[in-house]
Enzyme design. Structure first.
Site, PDB file in Angstrom:
ATOM      1  N   TYR A  51       0.763  -1.238   0.008  1.00  0.00           N
ATOM      2  CA  TYR A  51      -0.097  -0.121   0.022  1.00  0.00           C
ATOM      3  C   TYR A  51       0.963   1.094   0.181  1.00  0.00           C
ATOM      4  CZ  TYR A  51      -5.019  -0.525   0.245  1.00  0.00           C
ATOM      5  OH  TYR A  51      -6.209  -0.894  -0.023  1.00  0.00           O
ATOM      6  N   GLU A  53      -0.539   4.814  -0.388  1.00  0.00           N
ATOM      7  CA  GLU A  53      -1.275   6.047  -0.922  1.00  0.00           C
ATOM      8  C   GLU A  53      -0.557   7.107  -0.395  1.00  0.00           C
ATOM      9  OE1 GLU A  53      -4.143   4.229   1.611  1.00  0.00           O
ATOM     10  OE2 GLU A  53      -5.877   4.875   0.412  1.00  0.00           O
ATOM     11  N   ASP A 198      -5.932  13.622 -25.247  1.00  0.00           N
ATOM     12  CA  ASP A 198      -6.222  12.264 -24.556  1.00  0.00           C
ATOM     13  C   ASP A 198      -5.371  11.459 -25.771  1.00  0.00           C
ATOM     14  OD1 ASP A 198      -6.803   9.617 -24.318  1.00  0.00           O
ATOM     15  OD2 ASP A 198      -8.981  10.261 -23.886  1.00  0.00           O
ATOM     16  N   THR A 225      -3.520   6.292 -21.742  1.00  0.00           N
ATOM     17  CA  THR A 225      -3.603   4.752 -21.236  1.00  0.00           C
ATOM     18  C   THR A 225      -2.221   4.478 -21.590  1.00  0.00           C
ATOM     19  OG1 THR A 225      -4.303   3.777 -23.287  1.00  0.00           O
ATOM     20  CG2 THR A 225      -5.846   3.930 -21.365  1.00  0.00           C
ATOM     21  N   LYS A 228      -1.578   0.712 -25.061  1.00  0.00           N
ATOM     22  CA  LYS A 228      -1.947   0.510 -26.469  1.00  0.00           C
ATOM     23  C   LYS A 228      -0.531   0.648 -27.266  1.00  0.00           C
ATOM     24  CE  LYS A 228      -6.738   2.328 -25.591  1.00  0.00           C
ATOM     25  NZ  LYS A 228      -6.764   3.064 -24.661  1.00  0.00           N
ATOM     26  N   ARG A 234      -1.661  -2.189 -18.434  1.00  0.00           N
ATOM     27  CA  ARG A 234      -2.916  -1.661 -18.568  1.00  0.00           C
ATOM     28  C   ARG A 234      -2.869  -0.687 -17.419  1.00  0.00           C
ATOM     29  NH1 ARG A 234      -5.498  -4.560 -22.062  1.00  0.00           N
ATOM     30  NH2 ARG A 234      -7.183  -3.124 -21.849  1.00  0.00           N
TER      31      ARG A 234
HETATM   32  N1  DSN Z   1     -11.504   0.744 -24.839  1.00  0.00           N
HETATM   33  C1  DSN Z   1     -10.628   1.659 -25.378  1.00  0.00           C
HETATM   34  C2  DSN Z   1     -10.343   1.421 -27.125  1.00  0.00           C
HETATM   35  O1  DSN Z   1     -10.143   0.211 -27.463  1.00  0.00           O
HETATM   36  O2  DSN Z   1     -10.085   2.362 -27.898  1.00  0.00           O
HETATM   37  C3  DSN Z   1     -10.733   3.138 -25.409  1.00  0.00           C
HETATM   38  O3  DSN Z   1     -11.209   3.264 -24.197  1.00  0.00           O
END
Ligand code: DSN
Length: 430
Positions: A51, A53, A198, A225, A228, A234
């Site tokens: 933990y 925080e 974003d 994120t 990707k 993730r």
């Molecule tokens: N789920 C993501 C995507 O596939 O683009 C976006 O949140």
């Protein structure tokens, strides 16, 4: 090398089945990727026990000598990759990252302007089904021409003057063209809005300098994120320009204080304990993305997507914007073949080519049975596929759709895809 085997047989069996599914098929969903063995090992490390925080140097629990260090390495790695003054690496994913960015700057009822979902935006950019849409007032801009992907900046400016957004958002999950961030910034400046990008989909391409970086055009907030095109675990992150100060102390709401305003929203306003194993894995991924090989990887992702787009168009796939500049392709399968996106996704799944059903601009069909599919090349490029393999992928996709009613032919294509895929091991197989 593989990963440690689980001692619960039915769960180990499912893990092995998933490994084999990934090995014997090709992942074409543009938001997915295959992480390195190091990222997997970091996720499975003992940091999951801890933990933490708070932030490095300011924690609510003892025993932080190693966690403080790894979080600082992750923060520094993200700052360096993207040219930010500060990085918050604690968001559990993209949606909470966006929520924290909005709530750091806005009051309930304030306006955000973002891309329409069917034109390539995202649920968290204002879709009425989201919690955020209950708190903030979202207005949407669109493409001017879906044949080219051109965004209507005159319309955007007129709307911005009318609705006076406090955040102008450049964020996309199914937009296959390059973005001119300076045009967004000009609109934002004219109405006194913060410019926020974003970059969840294109973060890896931006880190590798294959695509433009919104900070170079003066953007103040960038969310993403990490799983990707960036090929990490993730998770999410928020990058900012401005002055970094003690996250435990309130600060005035000024643009220069955005780093601290955002830190204070991620924790304690919105999240509890950070996932330190995930933060270790982010640190690993940022280091991997800083290597010269990652630049070649990102260039190959784009080259592969362009080639795949042209091979698909040659076989009758009608693509939104007639091609791609990035890692992603959106095809209107109703116009191309008279089947909906759900049917196309299912038939392609059967032959081991994973794509996802997706809305097309102003889609008359509902999101669960939309008119399109979305696909891309980040994952297959990680597997080692090059431009010369893209024709074969297009041939299989076309054949699967044309012979969808012929079980024997579909089985034959599935066998060919599986034999081919097994020649390209997963990074975790090495
Ligand atoms: N789920 C993501 C995507 O596939 O683009 C976006 O949140």
């Amino acid at each position: 090398m593989g990963i440690h085997k689980l001692n619960i047989p039915q769960l180990q069996k499912l893990t092995s089945l998933e490994e084999e599914r990934q090995r014997s098929g090709l992942e074409l969903i543009p938001s997915e990727n295959y992480v390195s063995q190091d990222v997997l090992s970091a996720l499975g490390s003992v940091f999951t026990n801890k933990y933490s925080e708070g932030y490095p140097g300011y924690r609510y629990y003892g025993g932080q000598v190693n966690t403080d260090y790894i979080e600082t390495v992750a923060i520094d790695g993200a700052k360096k990759l993207f040219g930010a003054d500060h990085a918050n690496v604690q968001p559990h994913s993209g949606a909470p990252a966006n929520m924290a960015a909005y709530s750091a700057w806005l009051e309930p009822g304030d306006t955000i302007m973002g891309m329409d979902l069917t034109h390539g935006g995202h649920l968290t950019h204002g879709h009425p089904v989201t919690f955020m849409s209950k708190i903030y007032n979202f207005v949407r801009y669109k493409m001017k021409d879906i044949e080219t992907g051109e965004i209507d900046f005159d319309h955007m400016l007129n709307m911005a003057k009318k609705h006076k957004p406090k955040i102008l958002l450049a964020g996309f999950t199914s937009y296959p063209r390059d973005l001119d961030y300076s045009k967004f910034k000009q609109v934002a400046d004219q109405v006194g809005a913060i410019a926020m990008a974003d970059i969840a989909h294109t973060a890896g391409l931006i880190a590798a300098r294959v695509q433009a970086n919104p900070f170079d055009s003066g953007f103040q907030i960038v969310t993403s994120t990490t799983h990707k095109t960036l090929r990490g675990p993730r998770g999410g992150m928020i990058l900012t320009k401005g002055q970094v100060s003690n996250p435990m102390k309130p600060v005035d709401k000024t643009v220069n204080n955005l780093p601290t305003l955002i830190d204070r929203q991620v924790f304690p306003a919105l999240q509890g304990g950070p996932h330190m194993n995930n933060i270790l894995a982010k640190a690993v991924a940022f280091e991997e993305a800083a290597q010269p090989e990652f630049k070649s990887y990102a260039s190959n992702v784009v080259a592969n997507a362009k080639e795949l787009a042209s091979q698909l168009m040659a076989r009758g796939f009608k693509l939104i914007t007639n091609g791609t500049d990035n890692h992603m392709i959106v095809a209107d399968v109703v116009a191309s073949f008279g089947i909906d996106g759900k049917q196309a996704e299912e038939i392609l799944d059967k032959v081991g080519l994973n794509t996802n059903k997706n809305s097309i601009p102003d889609d008359p069909n509902p999101p669960f049975k939309p008119s399109g599919i979305r696909l891309g090349t980040p994952a297959v490029t990680t597997r080692g596929l090059t431009q010369q393999h893209m024709e074969q992928l297009a041939v299989w996709m076309h054949a699967a759709i044309m012979h969808r009613a012929d079980a024997v032919k579909i089985e034959g294509i599935a066998r060919q895809v599986a034999d081919f895929s097994r020649k390209f091991p997963l990074p975790s197989d090495n």
